[in-house]
Scaffold this motif. Structure first.
Motif, short mmCIF file in Angstrom:
data_model
loop_
_atom_site.label_atom_id
_atom_site.label_comp_id
_atom_site.label_asym_id
_atom_site.label_seq_id
_atom_site.Cartn_x
_atom_site.Cartn_y
_atom_site.Cartn_z
N GLY A 194 0.82 -1.21 0.00
CA GLY A 194 0.00 0.00 0.00
C GLY A 194 0.85 1.26 0.00
N LEU A 195 1.97 1.26 0.71
CA LEU A 195 2.85 2.43 0.71
C LEU A 195 3.51 2.62 -0.65
N TRP A 196 3.96 1.52 -1.28
CA TRP A 196 4.53 1.66 -2.63
C TRP A 196 3.51 2.29 -3.58
N GLN A 197 2.29 1.76 -3.55
CA GLN A 197 1.27 2.26 -4.47
C GLN A 197 0.85 3.69 -4.15
N SER A 198 1.06 4.10 -2.90
CA SER A 198 0.68 5.47 -2.51
C SER A 198 1.76 6.48 -2.81
N GLN A 243 2.76 14.38 3.72
CA GLN A 243 1.33 14.46 3.98
C GLN A 243 0.53 13.77 2.89
N ARG A 244 0.93 13.95 1.67
CA ARG A 244 0.22 13.32 0.56
C ARG A 244 0.35 11.80 0.66
N LEU A 245 1.54 11.33 0.99
CA LEU A 245 1.75 9.88 1.12
C LEU A 245 0.89 9.31 2.24
N SER A 246 0.81 10.01 3.37
CA SER A 246 0.01 9.55 4.49
C SER A 246 -1.47 9.48 4.14
N THR A 247 -1.97 10.53 3.47
CA THR A 247 -3.40 10.59 3.12
C THR A 247 -3.76 9.51 2.11
N ARG A 248 -2.93 9.37 1.10
CA ARG A 248 -3.23 8.38 0.06
C ARG A 248 -3.20 6.97 0.62
N PHE A 249 -2.27 6.71 1.52
CA PHE A 249 -2.20 5.36 2.09
C PHE A 249 -3.43 5.07 2.94
N GLN A 250 -3.82 6.00 3.79
CA GLN A 250 -4.96 5.76 4.68
C GLN A 250 -6.26 5.61 3.91
N ASN A 251 -6.34 6.21 2.73
CA ASN A 251 -7.55 6.10 1.92
C ASN A 251 -7.52 4.90 0.98
N SER A 252 -6.39 4.25 0.90
CA SER A 252 -6.27 3.10 -0.01
C SER A 252 -6.91 1.86 0.61
N ARG A 253 -7.06 0.83 -0.21
CA ARG A 253 -7.65 -0.42 0.28
C ARG A 253 -6.78 -1.05 1.37
#
Length: 299
Positions: A194-198, A243-253
């Motif tokens: 999930g972190l890689w994809q984010s 911040q963008r990485l954190s938000t995208r990861f938390q919103n990912s599957r």
């Protein structure tokens, strides 16, 4: 006329009747003399002397004293033998300790040599990546984990539930999953993917740098990252747009999956934006190259 002297009349004496057991003389003797004469004589002498001169309690005490003397003799002999063997045993023990310490020292020295050679190989591989990577050499080194990296990013901590048994509460493999509140290898795989994809550019778990060839597995009570066992809590550092990485990861599957673990099984998680995240280089980098043979096409 002289007559012949008269003899007294002979009286016939009646014969005694024959015993019925006359033909069994041996059996009769045994029955009539059941006690041997020698035994009978000894019993008579003992009776004539009166009671024994040594009282029974005194004889018991003498027997006990004799037993104690024998026991003390056995203990004394054993102690003497142990005292004689003690120097030999102590010498053998000291020699064994010396051998163990010597072997341990040799093993430590060899391990140090292996670490030095591993660092040298890694440095040469990193130099090769920079040299042959062309204009993309720095990017290749970054993505392969060949170089240290630092920058903005996120810090994600994943830990077992408070109620989970930290002392061997079962394997961490994904197979046979049960509600134990323990972090599994599949959980960490999803976190990393999930972190890689984010948008993460580099990731490390408990200071173990991940590369494109890294594997996350489980062995018993430990999670392995590139065959190195790690223990909870699992601290994941990722370099990227914080911040963008954190938000995208938390919103990912995968981020939602981690949140479900927290809500349903008590797995503890926390994520925070970091201004400066420092990641080490991978301990070893495998470099593979391929060159087509001249005169042969591809099929």
């Amino acid at each position: 006329m002289c007559g012949m002297p008269q003899q007294p009349p002979v009286r016939s004496t009646p014969s005694r009747p024959r015993r019925p057991d006359a033909s069994m003389s041996l059996l009769t003797t045994v029955m009539d003399h059941s006690l041997d004469e020698g035994y009978a004589e000894a019993a008579a002498r003992k009776k004539a002397k009166g009671p024994s001169q040594v009282p029974r309690p005194l004889r018991a005490k003498l027997g006990l004293a004799l037993g104690l003397v024998l026991a003390a003799l056995v203990v004394t002999v054993g102690a003497a033998q142990a005292r004689i063997a003690a120097p030999v045993v102590a010498k053998e023990r000291a020699e064994l300790i010396d051998r163990i310490e010597s072997a341990t020292s040799d093993a430590d020295e060899l391990e140090g040599d292996v670490e030095t050679l591993r660092d040298d190989v890694g440095e040469r591989q990193r130099e090769a990546l920079k040299k042959h990577g062309g204009s993309q050499g720095e990017l290749v080194s970054l993505l392969s984990g060949a170089t240290k990296v630092h920058g903005r990013g996120v810090k994600l901590v994943v830990d077992d539930a408070k109620e989970a048994d930290q002392g061997g509460g079962g394997p961490r493999e994904s197979a046979g999953f049960s509600d134990t509140g323990r972090v599994r290898d599949r959980d960490m795989q999803r976190v990393v993917n999930g972190l890689w994809q984010s948008g993460a550019e580099a990731i490390a778990i408990n200071d173990q740098r991940l590369t494109a060839l890294s594997a996350i597995r489980a062995a018993g009570d430990a999670i392995l990252v590139d065959n190195k066992p790690l223990v909870p809590p699992y601290t994941v550092l990722a370099v990227g747009d914080g911040q963008r990485l954190s938000t995208r990861f938390q919103n990912s599957r995968d981020g939602q999956y981690l949140h479900a673990l927290q809500e349903n099984f008590g797995v503890r998680t926390s994520i925070s934006v970091q201004e400066d995240v420092r990641l080490p280089a991978a301990p070893s980098v495998t470099v593979r190259t391929a060159e087509p043979k001249a005169g042969k096409g591809t099929s």
